[in-house]
Design a protein around this motif. Structure first.
Motif, PDB file in Angstrom:
ATOM      1  N   LYS A 154       0.815  -1.211   0.000  1.00  0.00           N
ATOM      2  CA  LYS A 154       0.000   0.000   0.000  1.00  0.00           C
ATOM      3  C   LYS A 154       0.853   1.268   0.000  1.00  0.00           C
ATOM      4  CE  LYS A 154      -4.166  -1.786   2.110  1.00  0.00           C
ATOM      5  NZ  LYS A 154      -4.832  -2.044   3.381  1.00  0.00           N
ATOM      6  N   LEU A 155       2.126   1.134   0.384  1.00  0.00           N
ATOM      7  CA  LEU A 155       2.978   2.323   0.436  1.00  0.00           C
ATOM      8  C   LEU A 155       3.289   2.813  -0.971  1.00  0.00           C
ATOM      9  CD1 LEU A 155       5.572   1.133   3.095  1.00  0.00           C
ATOM     10  CD2 LEU A 155       3.572   2.547   3.455  1.00  0.00           C
ATOM     11  N   PRO A 156       3.509   4.107  -1.141  1.00  0.00           N
ATOM     12  CA  PRO A 156       3.959   4.632  -2.435  1.00  0.00           C
ATOM     13  C   PRO A 156       5.335   4.065  -2.777  1.00  0.00           C
ATOM     14  CG  PRO A 156       3.422   6.413  -0.918  1.00  0.00           C
ATOM     15  CD  PRO A 156       3.252   5.160  -0.163  1.00  0.00           C
ATOM     16  N   ALA A 157       5.641   4.041  -4.082  1.00  0.00           N
ATOM     17  CA  ALA A 157       6.800   3.273  -4.546  1.00  0.00           C
ATOM     18  C   ALA A 157       8.094   3.645  -3.842  1.00  0.00           C
ATOM     19  CB  ALA A 157       6.954   3.458  -6.044  1.00  0.00           C
ATOM     20  N   ASN A 158       8.383   4.952  -3.693  1.00  0.00           N
ATOM     21  CA  ASN A 158       9.698   5.311  -3.152  1.00  0.00           C
ATOM     22  C   ASN A 158       9.806   4.934  -1.677  1.00  0.00           C
ATOM     23  OD1 ASN A 158       7.833   7.333  -2.492  1.00  0.00           O
ATOM     24  ND2 ASN A 158       9.461   8.820  -2.158  1.00  0.00           N
ATOM     25  N   GLU A 159       8.692   5.106  -0.932  1.00  0.00           N
ATOM     26  CA  GLU A 159       8.718   4.717   0.481  1.00  0.00           C
ATOM     27  C   GLU A 159       8.821   3.202   0.617  1.00  0.00           C
ATOM     28  OE1 GLU A 159       5.385   6.371   2.539  1.00  0.00           O
ATOM     29  OE2 GLU A 159       5.706   8.331   1.617  1.00  0.00           O
ATOM     30  N   ARG A 160       8.098   2.481  -0.263  1.00  0.00           N
ATOM     31  CA  ARG A 160       8.112   1.030  -0.184  1.00  0.00           C
ATOM     32  C   ARG A 160       9.520   0.509  -0.385  1.00  0.00           C
ATOM     33  NH1 ARG A 160       4.956  -1.007  -4.709  1.00  0.00           N
ATOM     34  NH2 ARG A 160       6.946  -1.177  -5.759  1.00  0.00           N
ATOM     35  N   LYS A 161      10.194   1.048  -1.399  1.00  0.00           N
ATOM     36  CA  LYS A 161      11.555   0.594  -1.699  1.00  0.00           C
ATOM     37  C   LYS A 161      12.462   0.829  -0.504  1.00  0.00           C
ATOM     38  CE  LYS A 161      12.636  -0.379  -6.262  1.00  0.00           C
ATOM     39  NZ  LYS A 161      12.131   0.113  -7.522  1.00  0.00           N
ATOM     40  N   ALA A 162      12.336   2.035   0.097  1.00  0.00           N
ATOM     41  CA  ALA A 162      13.186   2.358   1.234  1.00  0.00           C
ATOM     42  C   ALA A 162      12.906   1.412   2.392  1.00  0.00           C
ATOM     43  CB  ALA A 162      12.946   3.801   1.654  1.00  0.00           C
ATOM     44  N   VAL A 163      11.620   1.226   2.705  1.00  0.00           N
ATOM     45  CA  VAL A 163      11.272   0.372   3.839  1.00  0.00           C
ATOM     46  C   VAL A 163      11.766  -1.046   3.611  1.00  0.00           C
ATOM     47  CG1 VAL A 163       9.346  -0.638   5.104  1.00  0.00           C
ATOM     48  CG2 VAL A 163       9.319   1.773   4.526  1.00  0.00           C
ATOM     49  N   GLU A 164      11.638  -1.510   2.344  1.00  0.00           N
ATOM     50  CA  GLU A 164      12.118  -2.854   2.029  1.00  0.00           C
ATOM     51  C   GLU A 164      13.620  -2.970   2.248  1.00  0.00           C
ATOM     52  OE1 GLU A 164       9.493  -5.146  -1.299  1.00  0.00           O
ATOM     53  OE2 GLU A 164      10.722  -3.467  -1.879  1.00  0.00           O
ATOM     54  N   ASN A 165      14.351  -1.998   1.684  1.00  0.00           N
ATOM     55  CA  ASN A 165      15.807  -2.013   1.824  1.00  0.00           C
ATOM     56  C   ASN A 165      16.216  -2.007   3.281  1.00  0.00           C
ATOM     57  OD1 ASN A 165      16.745  -2.176  -0.734  1.00  0.00           O
ATOM     58  ND2 ASN A 165      16.586   0.028  -1.115  1.00  0.00           N
ATOM     59  N   TRP A 166      15.559  -1.129   4.056  1.00  0.00           N
ATOM     60  CA  TRP A 166      15.926  -1.010   5.462  1.00  0.00           C
ATOM     61  C   TRP A 166      15.591  -2.284   6.221  1.00  0.00           C
ATOM     62  CZ3 TRP A 166      13.425   4.490   6.098  1.00  0.00           C
ATOM     63  CH2 TRP A 166      14.186   5.408   5.361  1.00  0.00           C
ATOM     64  N   THR A 167      14.470  -2.903   5.836  1.00  0.00           N
ATOM     65  CA  THR A 167      14.111  -4.150   6.508  1.00  0.00           C
ATOM     66  C   THR A 167      15.163  -5.213   6.257  1.00  0.00           C
ATOM     67  OG1 THR A 167      11.856  -3.554   5.986  1.00  0.00           O
ATOM     68  CG2 THR A 167      12.199  -5.702   6.949  1.00  0.00           C
ATOM     69  N   TYR A 168      15.668  -5.253   5.005  1.00  0.00           N
ATOM     70  CA  TYR A 168      16.737  -6.204   4.720  1.00  0.00           C
ATOM     71  C   TYR A 168      17.953  -5.904   5.570  1.00  0.00           C
ATOM     72  CZ  TYR A 168      14.361  -8.045   0.660  1.00  0.00           C
ATOM     73  OH  TYR A 168      13.486  -8.644  -0.160  1.00  0.00           O
ATOM     74  N   ARG A 169      18.285  -4.606   5.652  1.00  0.00           N
ATOM     75  CA  ARG A 169      19.487  -4.234   6.390  1.00  0.00           C
ATOM     76  C   ARG A 169      19.364  -4.566   7.860  1.00  0.00           C
ATOM     77  NH1 ARG A 169      23.952  -1.680   3.715  1.00  0.00           N
ATOM     78  NH2 ARG A 169      24.666  -0.915   5.720  1.00  0.00           N
ATOM     79  N   LEU A 170      18.198  -4.228   8.424  1.00  0.00           N
ATOM     80  CA  LEU A 170      18.039  -4.353   9.868  1.00  0.00           C
ATOM     81  C   LEU A 170      17.485  -5.713  10.281  1.00  0.00           C
ATOM     82  CD1 LEU A 170      16.405  -0.877  10.429  1.00  0.00           C
ATOM     83  CD2 LEU A 170      18.753  -1.493  10.907  1.00  0.00           C
ATOM     84  N   GLY A 171      16.838  -6.399   9.328  1.00  0.00           N
ATOM     85  CA  GLY A 171      16.180  -7.645   9.686  1.00  0.00           C
ATOM     86  C   GLY A 171      14.986  -7.397  10.569  1.00  0.00           C
ATOM     87  N   ASN A 172      14.463  -6.201  10.513  1.00  0.00           N
ATOM     88  CA  ASN A 172      13.426  -5.823  11.450  1.00  0.00           C
ATOM     89  C   ASN A 172      12.490  -4.820  10.801  1.00  0.00           C
ATOM     90  OD1 ASN A 172      11.934  -5.010  13.617  1.00  0.00           O
ATOM     91  ND2 ASN A 172      13.669  -5.078  15.021  1.00  0.00           N
ATOM     92  N   TYR A 173      11.263  -5.241  10.559  1.00  0.00           N
ATOM     93  CA  TYR A 173      10.317  -4.396   9.833  1.00  0.00           C
ATOM     94  C   TYR A 173       9.855  -3.227  10.685  1.00  0.00           C
ATOM     95  CZ  TYR A 173       5.939  -3.178   7.498  1.00  0.00           C
ATOM     96  OH  TYR A 173       4.928  -2.531   6.896  1.00  0.00           O
ATOM     97  N   ARG A 174       9.675  -3.488  11.978  1.00  0.00           N
ATOM     98  CA  ARG A 174       9.117  -2.452  12.849  1.00  0.00           C
ATOM     99  C   ARG A 174      10.024  -1.212  12.870  1.00  0.00           C
ATOM    100  NH1 ARG A 174       8.243  -5.232  18.003  1.00  0.00           N
ATOM    101  NH2 ARG A 174       7.893  -6.950  16.579  1.00  0.00           N
ATOM    102  N   ASP A 175      11.332  -1.458  12.959  1.00  0.00           N
ATOM    103  CA  ASP A 175      12.285  -0.355  12.960  1.00  0.00           C
ATOM    104  C   ASP A 175      12.204   0.434  11.664  1.00  0.00           C
ATOM    105  OD1 ASP A 175      13.163  -0.768  15.423  1.00  0.00           O
ATOM    106  OD2 ASP A 175      15.065  -1.725  14.881  1.00  0.00           O
TER     107      ASP A 175
END
Lengths: 397, 352
Positions: A60-81
């Motif tokens: 549901k997130l807009p494309a640029n936010e989604r990409k960032a959140v995905e990347n960060w989740t990979y980096r952190l291993g943590n979606y909530r963060d």
């Protein structure tokens, strides 16, 4: 190309390319996604490595936010963060905050906002299964299909059935016509091989066919264009001369005027199946020589030629239906290269252009039609060979 | 075998060896100070060098950007052969595993046959586009790409299974025992219902990536069908021979019989399958780089050089040079495959 079918459209609506991150264009994009149904999850369930991230929310997130959140989740291993960082960025009043979405290191972003990360990385390695419910893209596609709707094309805005209407026929006609043509040419060649296999002419043709099998179709297409179209012997683009199109032609004249345009494509469609089929029919004919009726026919005084035309051929061609049924679907994949190169308005060209626009509804419809006709031809081949060969029927019963 | 019959084999092995050496040492052959003094992506924009057939040290001509074709051929050989070899290897492994598994029968459930074709037709487009969508997001992450394709494959199977179970609930009378074999043949028919090249074009077109590992995985996940089918048929044929009966009567288990005694008999079949998949992979790869020339990264391959001749049909060397390499490679592979199929035929006469 990118994975976003609306990128170009939004750029046009929202002004220049750099304004991609403006609030207005993001709003437009979200609306477009909602209208096209792309904000929904793809299937009833999702299988994802983003273990803590619910793909449904992520989509549901807009494309640029989604990409960032995905990347960060990979980096952190943590979606909530990752989500918390996104919220912090959106709430902040830094003037060019959208740039922060492009920062790959989430640690830097966290440092910027004095956010304390909980380093919880093991979740990265556990694939998770999520149930998305009935509100997903596949379900809505299926429901629409039940009502006879194939959706709306992203590229042209027309209904997919309208887009396909003009394109399916050519591919089908070329496929069926090409199959029939290749059989009609392959049978005489095979009979010639069978009767005069040791002559020099047969050996020359055999070598020629052997080379033809090896040439890939895209090479053949360009070779044909180079040899016949560039010197101007035959037309190589489109279906009808644009000048002739403006004249008031009758239906018959129109067909006659189209024929020269179809010569090169039909050679490209049939050359390799002629080579394969003629050798296949030849081996089929040879296998019939071991049958008893062949010996009986010879002992009754029939010549080999008579035997071939009256008895051998009808028996030998029975397994051909199965092979033709397998060959027919290849017309759809072959049409991609041939129609693109000869600029014919068929399904293959449509598929290639819709791939470059990421036009999912049209791609889905093209694959649906291909799958339908492939299954239909397998089923038909089964039925025809049972009808033609009573032995198969008795075997089944 | 007479001496005359061996000449094509020797010639084709020589050609094959030539291409393999070219591919292996592509790094040593191209670049400044080497045999071919250019790299394949080097651009020379002055008109004396651009789009010329054979000039001074551009041995095989240049493209519109002044790129050296000889260097492109050498690195293209590397690209094609790597993709061909590894996808054939992976395909063979998948084929052997699934072939053995499907020749054993484990009874699992009952399903309806009548809904089978509708199920196939309805689930194929979804699977294609979902893989496209999933991989479109994860195109840069290899693990996720693999996971996406694997999950799409799982979903295929589950989808079909659901449809068929639905059928038996609604009340079809005609049921068949659902063996593991059946589930693999379901998957085979499913992947078979759309041509391989069509699916490949859609996958790679949506991905728009010339990444070599992506191509290998996609090609091998789409082309195990023929190998699996062939191995299953061969194993079932061998199981009927008296040596298999004798082994079973000695008390050997069927899986052990297949692995220890039947597989060694199949080695010509395996090699033939390997070579045919090799050829299929090379042709698919060059078709893809022909169709998406310029969109699949900056790789120079045989297909992409041929793709350039779309726009310059007057300049024959753009077509002739890479096509000759492609045709020679495929022809020599075919000849080697034919040698092994003759061998298999001779071998089959002695197995009882």
């Amino acid at each position: 190309m990118n994975d976003d079918p609306f990128a170009n459209m939004v750029d046009e609506l929202g002004g220049s390319g750099s304004s991609n991150y403006n609030n207005s264009s993001t709003q437009i994009k979200e609306n477009l996604y909602r209208i096209a149904g792309l904000d929904k999850p793809v299937f009833y369930f999702t299988f994802s490595r983003l273990s803590a991230a619910k793909p449904r929310d992520l989509a549901k997130l807009p494309a640029n936010e989604r990409k960032a959140v995905e990347n960060w989740t990979y980096r952190l291993g943590n979606y909530r963060d990752a989500l918390a960082l996104k919220q912090l960025i959106l709430k902040s009043d830094i003037p060019d905050r959208q740039i922060l979405f492009e920062v790959i290191e989430p640690e830097l972003v966290a440092q910027n906002f004095n956010y304390k990360l909980s380093y919880f990385r093991y979740q990265n390695f556990i694939p998770n299964l999520y149930w998305n419910g009935l509100d997903n893209q596949y379900h809505s596609w299926l429901i629409n299909l039940k009502q006879g709707k194939l959706g709306t094309s992203f590229a042209s805005g027309l209904p997919v059935s309208t887009v396909l209407q003009g394109n399916v026929w050519l591919t089908l006609i070329m496929g069926i016509g090409g199959t029939i043509l290749s059989v009609l040419i392959a049978i005489p060649i095979a009979i010639f091989f069978f009767l005069h296999g040791n002559s020099i002419v047969a050996k020359i043709i055999d070598t020629l066919l052997q080379i033809l099998v090896v040439i890939p179709s895209f090479t053949m297409v360009i070779l044909l264009i180079m040899l016949f179209a560039v010197p101007g012997y035959l037309p190589s683009s489109g279906l009808l001369d644009p000048l002739a199109d403006s004249i008031n032609y009758s239906m018959f004249d129109r067909v006659v005027a189209t024929l020269p345009f179809l010569i090169l494509p039909s050679i490209a469609y049939t050359y390799d199946s002629i080579a394969v089929l003629s050798r296949f029919i030849n081996t089929l004919l040879h296998s019939q020589r071991e049958q008893k009726y062949y010996v009986v026919g010879l002992s009754k005084g029939l010549s080999i030629k008579e035997l071939t035309y009256t008895h051998l051929l009808s028996n030998a061609l029975l397994p051909l239906f199965a092979v033709l049924a397998r060959n027919f679907p290849l017309a759809f994949s072959g049409s991609i290269v041939i129609e693109t190169m000869f600029n014919l308005p068929g399904m293959g060209r449509l598929l290639l252009t819709s791939i470059s626009f990421n036009d999912y509804p049209v791609i889905m419809a093209c694959v649906l039609i291909t799958a339908f006709f492939s299954c239909f031809s397998y089923w038909l081949a089964n039925d025809i060979s049972e009808y033609a060969d009573p032995r198969l029927r008795s075997q089944k019963a | 075998m007479s001496k005359r019959n061996k000449l094509p084999l020797i010639l084709s092995i020589t050609t094959l060896g030539f291409f393999v050496l070219m591919g292996l040492f592509s790094g040593l052959l191209t670049g400044r100070g080497h045999l071919i003094p250019y790299t394949p992506t080097e651009i020379h924009l002055n008109d004396a060098v651009r789009l010329k057939p054979f000039i001074s040290d551009h041995y095989l001509g240049t493209t519109i950007l002044g790129r050296d074709i000889a260097a492109g051929i050498v690195t293209g050989a590397n690209y094609s052969l790597t993709i061909g070899f590894f996808s054939a290897l992976i395909t063979l492994i998948i084929g052997i595993v699934l072939g053995i598994m499907s020749s054993l029968s484990w009874r699992v459930n009952y399903i309806n046959r009548r809904l089978f074709w509708p199920a196939v037709v309805l689930s194929i487009p979804y699977a294609v586009v979902s893989t496209g969508l999933n991989t479109g997001v994860y195109a840069d992450n290899l693990l996720d790409f693999t996971l996406a394709i694997l999950s799409a494959t799982c979903i295929f199977g589950i989808l079909i299974f659901l449809f068929l179970m639905l059928g038996s609930v609604i009340g079809g009378k005609k049921t068949i025992p659902f063996k593991f074999n059946t589930s693999i043949s379901l998957l085979i028919i499913l992947l078979d219902s759309a041509p391989k090249l069509l699916l490949l074009v859609i996958f790679i077109g949506l991905l728009a990536s010339g990444n070599i590992i992506t191509l290998i995985i996609t090609i091998s996940l789409l082309s195990w069908i023929g190998v699996t089918r062939m191995i299953r048929v061969e194993i079932e044929r061998q199981l009927k021979f008296s040596y298999a009966d004798a082994a079973v009567s000695y008390g050997i288990s069927v899986p052990r019989l297949i692995v220890k005694h039947i597989l060694p008999h199949l080695y010509p079949t395996l090699i033939i399958n390997f070579i045919y998949t090799f050829i299929g992979a090379i042709v698919s790869e060059s078709t893809l780089s022909f169709l998406f020339a310029g969109q699949m990264g900056d790789n120079v391959t045989w297909g992409s050089i041929i793709g350039l001749s779309k726009d310059y049909p007057d300049d024959w060397w753009l077509l002739v040079v890479p096509s000759t390499c492609l045709v020679l490679l495929i022809l020599s592979l075919f000849t080697v495959a034919k040698h092994f199929s003759d061998k298999a035929q001779i071998q089959n006469q002695y197995i009882k």
